[in-house]
Write a protein that holds these residues in place. Sequence first.
Motif, PDB file in Angstrom:
ATOM      1  N   LEU A 177      29.904  -3.488  -1.263  1.00 24.04           N
ATOM      2  CA  LEU A 177      28.963  -2.378  -1.396  1.00 24.04           C
ATOM      3  C   LEU A 177      29.054  -1.424  -0.213  1.00 24.04           C
ATOM      4  N   THR A 178      29.161  -1.974   0.999  1.00 20.69           N
ATOM      5  CA  THR A 178      29.212  -1.121   2.185  1.00 20.69           C
ATOM      6  C   THR A 178      30.500  -0.303   2.218  1.00 20.69           C
ATOM      7  N   PHE A 179      31.621  -0.921   1.861  1.00 20.43           N
ATOM      8  CA  PHE A 179      32.860  -0.150   1.778  1.00 20.43           C
ATOM      9  C   PHE A 179      32.727   0.962   0.737  1.00 20.43           C
ATOM     10  N   ASP A 180      32.179   0.642  -0.443  1.00 13.62           N
ATOM     11  CA  ASP A 180      32.029   1.651  -1.491  1.00 13.62           C
ATOM     12  C   ASP A 180      31.147   2.800  -1.035  1.00 13.62           C
ATOM     13  N   PHE A 181      29.996   2.470  -0.426  1.00 18.19           N
ATOM     14  CA  PHE A 181      29.079   3.524  -0.011  1.00 18.19           C
ATOM     15  C   PHE A 181      29.590   4.278   1.201  1.00 18.19           C
ATOM     16  N   SER A 182      30.363   3.624   2.064  1.00 11.72           N
ATOM     17  CA  SER A 182      30.932   4.360   3.192  1.00 11.72           C
ATOM     18  C   SER A 182      31.875   5.455   2.694  1.00 11.72           C
ATOM     19  N   ARG A 183      32.628   5.149   1.654  1.00 14.92           N
ATOM     20  CA  ARG A 183      33.558   6.142   1.133  1.00 14.92           C
ATOM     21  C   ARG A 183      32.825   7.326   0.484  1.00 14.92           C
ATOM     22  N   VAL A 184      31.776   7.037  -0.271  1.00 12.57           N
ATOM     23  CA  VAL A 184      31.093   8.131  -0.963  1.00 12.57           C
ATOM     24  C   VAL A 184      30.242   8.948   0.006  1.00 12.57           C
ATOM     25  N   ILE A 185      29.605   8.310   0.974  1.00 16.53           N
ATOM     26  CA  ILE A 185      28.804   9.048   1.956  1.00 16.53           C
ATOM     27  C   ILE A 185      29.702   9.906   2.840  1.00 16.53           C
ATOM     28  N   ALA A 186      30.878   9.371   3.192  1.00 16.13           N
ATOM     29  CA  ALA A 186      31.795  10.087   4.092  1.00 16.13           C
ATOM     30  C   ALA A 186      32.361  11.350   3.463  1.00 16.13           C
ATOM     31  N   LYS A 187      32.224  11.510   2.150  1.00 16.28           N
ATOM     32  CA  LYS A 187      32.663  12.756   1.522  1.00 16.28           C
ATOM     33  C   LYS A 187      31.922  13.963   2.095  1.00 16.28           C
ATOM     34  N   GLN A 188      30.745  13.718   2.666  1.00 10.66           N
ATOM     35  CA  GLN A 188      29.919  14.802   3.204  1.00 10.66           C
ATOM     36  C   GLN A 188      30.171  15.047   4.696  1.00 10.66           C
ATOM     37  N   TRP A 189      31.055  14.257   5.316  1.00  7.60           N
ATOM     38  CA  TRP A 189      31.308  14.401   6.747  1.00  7.60           C
ATOM     39  C   TRP A 189      32.452  15.392   7.009  1.00  7.60           C
ATOM     40  N   HIS A 190      32.435  15.916   8.233  1.00  5.18           N
ATOM     41  CA  HIS A 190      33.470  16.863   8.644  1.00  5.18           C
ATOM     42  C   HIS A 190      33.964  16.485  10.041  1.00  5.18           C
ATOM     43  N   PRO A 191      35.140  16.966  10.427  1.00  6.82           N
ATOM     44  CA  PRO A 191      35.633  16.692  11.777  1.00  6.82           C
ATOM     45  C   PRO A 191      34.604  17.100  12.834  1.00  6.82           C
ATOM     46  N   GLY A 192      34.377  16.201  13.797  1.00 10.62           N
ATOM     47  CA  GLY A 192      33.403  16.455  14.841  1.00 10.62           C
ATOM     48  C   GLY A 192      32.039  15.856  14.569  1.00 10.62           C
ATOM     49  N   ASP A 193      31.761  15.495  13.303  1.00 14.84           N
ATOM     50  CA  ASP A 193      30.534  14.764  13.013  1.00 14.84           C
ATOM     51  C   ASP A 193      30.598  13.401  13.696  1.00 14.84           C
ATOM     52  N   GLU A 194      29.438  12.771  13.866  1.00 12.28           N
ATOM     53  CA  GLU A 194      29.402  11.491  14.575  1.00 12.28           C
ATOM     54  C   GLU A 194      28.742  10.406  13.726  1.00 12.28           C
TER      55      GLU A 194
END
Length: 419
Positions: free
Chosen positions: A101-118
């Motif tokens: 579940l954590t791997f799955d949600f990390s991938r979908v949440i990370a779609k909203q991240w950009h370079p320089g985000d933390e």
Amino acid sequence: MTSIESAASGSTEFDVAALRAQFPSLASGIAHFDGPGGTQTPRPVADAIAATITSPLSNRGTGSVSEANADAAVTAFRQAYADLLGVPARGIVHGRSATQLTFDFSRVIAKQWHPGDEVVVTRLDHDANVRPWVIAAENAGAVVRWIDIDPATAEIDPTSVEAAITERTRLVAVTAASNLLGTKPAVRAIADAAHAVGALVYVDGVHYTAHQFVDVPALGVDFYVCSPYKFLGPHCGVLAASPDLLETLHPDKLLPSTNAVPERFELGTLPYETLAGATAAVDFLADIAPATVGTADGSSSRRERLRASLHAVDEHEMRLRRLLEDGLAALGSDVVVHSRAADRTPTLLLTLPGRKTWDAYQFLLGRDVLAPAGSFYAYEPFRRLGLDDEHALRLGLAPYSDDTDIARVLDGLAAFLAK
């Protein structure tokens, strides 16, 4: 099952002997201290799995008994975990494991991240709540920041929390309780700091849920994941979140698959028999020491019964933990206990100076005492402790642990140290 409610003391207790009789595996005579890795399973959970998989069963629907049975298993599962965790049933997502579940949600949440985000992770967590976020951050070009722990206290360093969370933080991943040390960090304070900068909070509740009554809204977190097999159920994972939050996330999925929440996150046909077993585990927990308050007729909701039962479990496990700690202290400097946090679960990590804990694990096995040695996938905290041994002995208690188990492990350790 016999429950004993003590109005005079204001506490709720339960009959441990009656509880243990519900676990066929305990007839083996093994004293189990491996609960943090997975508990034993009571008969009602196994019966629920067997009854579901041997009844008429098809894909979900309403046109036949077999379709309705499948649909009922899913509906009951979602409501059971809504009651356990304090969220709406539409916020309950099934997964093969908390790691998946954590791997799955990390991938979908990370779609909203950009370079320089933390992204912030901790040195206290099981690697299942570290590596998925580190990998997702690397793929998105985001920066990983770390919350540190103090090995001397086994506590999170509050100054590192302040330093790690910044205006660029997009997500903070933190455990509710360490599977290695038992430490329960101040999750609400961390969540409040994260939300103050607009970040999401993802909590690993796998170890916490096995020992505490859970109120996800009170913790103030956005995502909460747990594993039923750590609290008497079958092997699977559960994620809890607000349905409104889940609506904002769009996972990769098959084109014909539903886009409804929470089903959009559950890939393929669900294991209905596993869901039934997971539901039965919640019912079993609720009936350990049921409350008799809540309505005019003296009955109570499943959530209130869970509150009373888990309070009783906590009192029982804390009493045994104190008994175990006193016994370990009596062994003197031959034993070093690294679980030192002020607020922690009934899980103790220890080393034996001058001896290998792996050898102690093997010795105890010869006495039918299962007390595993290892790092238990808690890669970061184990490395941060800087131990001389490549393993450490973990003694974890469960609701079915009793005084005899404590005596057996203490006698076994004393015999090992006397060799």
